[in-house]
Scaffold this active site. Structure first.
Site, PDB file in Angstrom:
ATOM      1  CE  LYS A 184      -3.944  -1.991   3.456  1.00  0.00           C
ATOM      2  NZ  LYS A 184      -3.204  -1.292   2.396  1.00  0.00           N
ATOM      3  CG  ASN A 185      -5.419  -2.185  -0.429  1.00  0.00           C
ATOM      4  OD1 ASN A 185      -5.024  -1.340   0.384  1.00  0.00           O
ATOM      5  ND2 ASN A 185      -4.709  -3.254  -0.756  1.00  0.00           N
TER       6      ASN A 185
ATOM      7  CB  CYS B 101       3.986  -1.168   2.911  1.00  0.00           C
ATOM      8  SG  CYS B 101       2.843  -1.665   4.185  1.00  0.00           S
TER       9      CYS B 101
ATOM     10  NE  ARG C  18       4.055   0.322  -2.677  1.00  0.00           N
ATOM     11  CZ  ARG C  18       3.040   0.231  -1.819  1.00  0.00           C
ATOM     12  NH1 ARG C  18       3.232   0.438  -0.548  1.00  0.00           N
ATOM     13  NH2 ARG C  18       1.842  -0.052  -2.252  1.00  0.00           N
TER      14      ARG C  18
ATOM     15  CG  ASP D  26      -1.500  -7.648  -1.143  1.00  0.00           C
ATOM     16  OD1 ASP D  26      -1.336  -6.635  -0.476  1.00  0.00           O
ATOM     17  OD2 ASP D  26      -1.608  -7.631  -2.388  1.00  0.00           O
TER      18      ASP D  26
ATOM     19  NE  ARG E 145       0.749   1.554   6.908  1.00  0.00           N
ATOM     20  CZ  ARG E 145       1.597   2.060   6.041  1.00  0.00           C
ATOM     21  NH1 ARG E 145       2.881   1.874   6.203  1.00  0.00           N
ATOM     22  NH2 ARG E 145       1.173   2.749   5.016  1.00  0.00           N
TER      23      ARG E 145
HETATM   24  N1  EPU Z   1       4.831   0.929 -10.000  1.00  0.00           N
HETATM   25  C1  EPU Z   1       5.718   1.806 -10.577  1.00  0.00           C
HETATM   26  N2  EPU Z   1       5.242   3.014 -10.986  1.00  0.00           N
HETATM   27  C2  EPU Z   1       3.935   3.383 -10.835  1.00  0.00           C
HETATM   28  C3  EPU Z   1       3.037   2.468 -10.242  1.00  0.00           C
HETATM   29  C4  EPU Z   1       3.511   1.234  -9.835  1.00  0.00           C
HETATM   30  O1  EPU Z   1       6.896   1.511 -10.734  1.00  0.00           O
HETATM   31  O2  EPU Z   1       3.573   4.510 -11.221  1.00  0.00           O
HETATM   32  C5  EPU Z   1       5.323  -0.400  -9.564  1.00  0.00           C
HETATM   33  C6  EPU Z   1       5.205  -0.595  -8.044  1.00  0.00           C
HETATM   34  O3  EPU Z   1       6.332  -0.037  -7.378  1.00  0.00           O
HETATM   35  C7  EPU Z   1       5.097  -2.082  -7.929  1.00  0.00           C
HETATM   36  C8  EPU Z   1       4.298  -2.472  -9.192  1.00  0.00           C
HETATM   37  O4  EPU Z   1       4.483  -1.411 -10.111  1.00  0.00           O
HETATM   38  O5  EPU Z   1       6.356  -2.677  -7.970  1.00  0.00           O
HETATM   39  C9  EPU Z   1       2.820  -2.681  -8.953  1.00  0.00           C
HETATM   40  O6  EPU Z   1       2.296  -1.540  -8.303  1.00  0.00           O
HETATM   41  P1  EPU Z   1       0.745  -1.246  -8.164  1.00  0.00           P
HETATM   42  O7  EPU Z   1       0.574   0.190  -8.523  1.00  0.00           O
HETATM   43  O8  EPU Z   1      -0.080  -2.236  -8.889  1.00  0.00           O
HETATM   44  O9  EPU Z   1       0.552  -1.461  -6.602  1.00  0.00           O
HETATM   45  P2  EPU Z   1       0.054  -0.393  -5.597  1.00  0.00           P
HETATM   46  O10 EPU Z   1      -1.085   0.296  -6.218  1.00  0.00           O
HETATM   47  O11 EPU Z   1       1.197   0.366  -5.068  1.00  0.00           O
HETATM   48  C10 EPU Z   1      -1.786  -1.856  -4.491  1.00  0.00           C
HETATM   49  C11 EPU Z   1      -2.160  -2.200  -3.082  1.00  0.00           C
HETATM   50  C12 EPU Z   1      -1.133  -3.175  -2.529  1.00  0.00           C
HETATM   51  C13 EPU Z   1      -1.170  -4.416  -3.391  1.00  0.00           C
HETATM   52  C14 EPU Z   1      -0.897  -4.062  -4.867  1.00  0.00           C
HETATM   53  C15 EPU Z   1      -1.104  -5.234  -5.790  1.00  0.00           C
HETATM   54  C16 EPU Z   1      -3.279  -0.250  -2.257  1.00  0.00           C
HETATM   55  C17 EPU Z   1      -3.261   0.899  -1.343  1.00  0.00           C
HETATM   56  N3  EPU Z   1      -2.179  -0.994  -2.280  1.00  0.00           N
HETATM   57  O12 EPU Z   1      -0.486  -1.282  -4.414  1.00  0.00           O
HETATM   58  O13 EPU Z   1      -1.520  -3.498  -1.213  1.00  0.00           O
HETATM   59  O14 EPU Z   1      -0.192  -5.311  -2.950  1.00  0.00           O
HETATM   60  O15 EPU Z   1      -1.787  -3.007  -5.293  1.00  0.00           O
HETATM   61  O16 EPU Z   1      -2.436  -5.578  -5.849  1.00  0.00           O
HETATM   62  O17 EPU Z   1      -4.282  -0.501  -2.918  1.00  0.00           O
HETATM   63  C18 EPU Z   1      -1.191  -3.912   1.065  1.00  0.00           C
HETATM   64  O18 EPU Z   1      -2.422  -3.807   1.202  1.00  0.00           O
HETATM   65  O19 EPU Z   1      -0.439  -4.302   1.997  1.00  0.00           O
HETATM   66  C19 EPU Z   1      -0.593  -3.527  -0.208  1.00  0.00           C
HETATM   67  C20 EPU Z   1       0.701  -3.291  -0.349  1.00  0.00           C
END
Ligand code: EPU
Length: 444
Positions: free
Chosen positions: A22-23, A116, A121, A307, A421
């Site tokens: 998915k990601n 989610c 986030r 995850d 999802r």
């Molecule tokens: N964060 C901020 N500001 C930002 C970006 C991130 O505060 O501008 C915070 C987030 O709120 C979080 C932490 O930093 O607390 C890490 O966030 P990150 O950006 O690394 O995660 P993400 O990109 O939102 C992706 C995956 C997640 C997975 C995480 C960790 C996708 C669509 N989502 O999330 O997957 O858990 O990286 O690898 O790629 C899932 O598939 O169920 C899922 C949540």
């Protein structure tokens, strides 16, 4: 609304094949905006997040054709630069179109992203990087949109303050067509990013990992269409693996992502989990004689993924003694705990001691909601029993499915849209492995 009725107590047995990640699929769909030519993607999972992303693309003027697990994506003559609010609310990654739209059309309007419910986030790290590349971005709280414009993005050397998986991808997607060289330091290392890079390189982008946590992108003037097969989903593997162990079953994952699961195997080694690498691409998972209580702490790659902590918690309900999980990436990813407790699990929250939380945790500590805890203690072994369960996010949902399969009696799981999802036809695939699951449309 749909629900699952699950009769527990049947071991999962047989072979299972992982769907496309998915990601990765979501981000490669966004990459299609970087070219006028056709992108043909294979191994695309049929999940609602991908459907929503394809809707986002269509709303921008892109033509999408589905053929089995392949998708052909080509931009039409007109391109819109605004993502509808409702679609943005459905899908966090819809915000990622900002980079390609800015790079190609100089304008983008994106809603504050949904996704989610696992914490605040925000996308401040994405926005800051894009601003440094020359974009003017304003968030208008009265309409809920980020309004962005640029007369031309340029390369930068940028150091992320903290790890961000999609933030890294957002800046890559903006930098591939920007003027000059971009060096992203302290960038994320999650393997899904490398699959996106693999596709972009096939499209003609010049991107390399140049050092640990450093990615260098040389901007090019145009990208071409290509054909690309998306990597299998390692998060699915962890779900199925734990499912086999807690139901007393034995499964073989036939397209196993072993090389991307080292920290999961390390944790299994410590806990005495049942697994055997049959070949480079096949892994057998089975119920061990007994499990040992094990402490884990989630971390950015290559650490134990956030995850995986929900399925791990179910596994630890079957381990002897007290296990702990310390969640460090998201501030609110224990929504499944109340549901596991309904099933008889003995779990309590605690606040792990850390030196300086603001720099230790991956999320923005200052924005944290009072009352959240970052640690849980699980006391095993407990026998799980049936319950009526609800879910708040995708991984929590899949976790409750495997818990209900391991439990005695009949459980009811409400809100399975969360699971759809990210897991293609999970009930069908688990039924093939011997599970008893029925999907029912709920009367409203
Ligand atoms: N964060 C901020 N500001 C930002 C970006 C991130 O505060 O501008 C915070 C987030 O709120 C979080 C932490 O930093 O607390 C890490 O966030 P990150 O950006 O690394 O995660 P993400 O990109 O939102 C992706 C995956 C997640 C997975 C995480 C960790 C996708 C669509 N989502 O999330 O997957 O858990 O990286 O690898 O790629 C899932 O598939 O169920 C899922 C949540």
């Amino acid at each position: 609304m749909e629900k699952f009725i699950i009769s527990g107590g049947n071991p999962l047995k047989g072979e299972v094949s992982l769907g496309g990640a998915k990601n990765v699929a979501l981000k490669i769909c966004v990459a299609s905006l970087l070219t006028d030519e056709e992108l043909v993607l294979h191994n695309v999972p049929h999940i609602s997040d991908v459907e929503a992303m394809l809707e986002v693309l269509k709303s921008l003027g892109v033509t999408v054709t589905l053929q089995g697990s392949s998708v052909r994506i080509k931009r039409g003559p007109i391109i819109h630069i605004s993502v509808p609010l409702e679609l943005g609310a459905r899908l966090r990654t819809s915000s990622m179109v900002i980079g390609p739209l800015l790079a190609r059309f100089g304008k983008a309007t994106i809603p504050n992203p949904g996704g989610c419910r696992i914490g605040a986030r925000p996308i401040d790290r994405h926005i800051e990087g894009l601003r440094r590349m020359g974009a003017a971005i304003e968030y208008v709280s009265t309409d809920g949109f980020f309004h962005a414009s640029s007369t031309g993005l340029h390369g930068i050397t940028y150091t992320f303050g903290k790890n961000t998986h999609t933030g890294t991808e957002t800046l890559i997607l903006a930098a591939v067509l920007a003027e000059g060289k971009t060096v992203l330091k302290n960038s994320a290392e999650e393997v899904e990013i490398d699959d996106l890079i693999g596709c972009l390189v096939k499209m003609g982008a010049r991107i390399k990992r140049t050092a640990l946590r450093e990615i260098t992108i040389e901007g090019v003037s145009r990208l071409r269409g290509t054909e690309y097969a998306i990597m299998p989903d390692r998060n699915e593997e962890v779900t199925f693996a734990v499912g086999a162990m807690v139901t007393g079953g034995e499964i073989v994952v036939v397209n196993s992502q072993q090389r991307h699961l080292s920290s999961f195997f390390d944790a299994l080694d410590r806990a005495g989990g049942g697994y055997e690498k049959l070949s480079d691409t096949k892994t057998r998972y089975f119920k061990p004689q007994y499990l040992l209580a094990t402490n884990i702490q989630t971390a950015r790659h290559p650490g134990f993924m956030t995850d995986w902590q929900a399925p791990w918690a179910v596994l630890m309900t079957q381990a002897t003694g007290e296990s702990t999980i310390h969640e460090t990436v998201f501030e609110s990813r224990f929504s499944y705990v109340s549901e596991l407790k309904k099933m008889g699990a003995e779990i309590d929250f605690f606040d792990p001691e850390v030196g300086d939380p603001a720099s230790f945790y991956n999320f923005n500590w200052a924005d944290r909601v009072e009352g959240y805890h970052q640690g849980i203690r699980i006391h095993g072994v407990t026998k799980l029993h049936n319950a009526i369960l609800t879910m708040d996010d995708l991984r929590a949902g899949a976790t409750l499915v495997i818990s209900a399969l391991a439990a005695s009696g009949q459980s009811y799981l409400q809100g399975v849209e969360q699971i759809d999802r990210g897991y293609e036809k999970i009930e069908v695939r688990l039924t093939v492995l011997g599970a008893h699951i029925q999907r029912i449309k709920e009367e409203i």
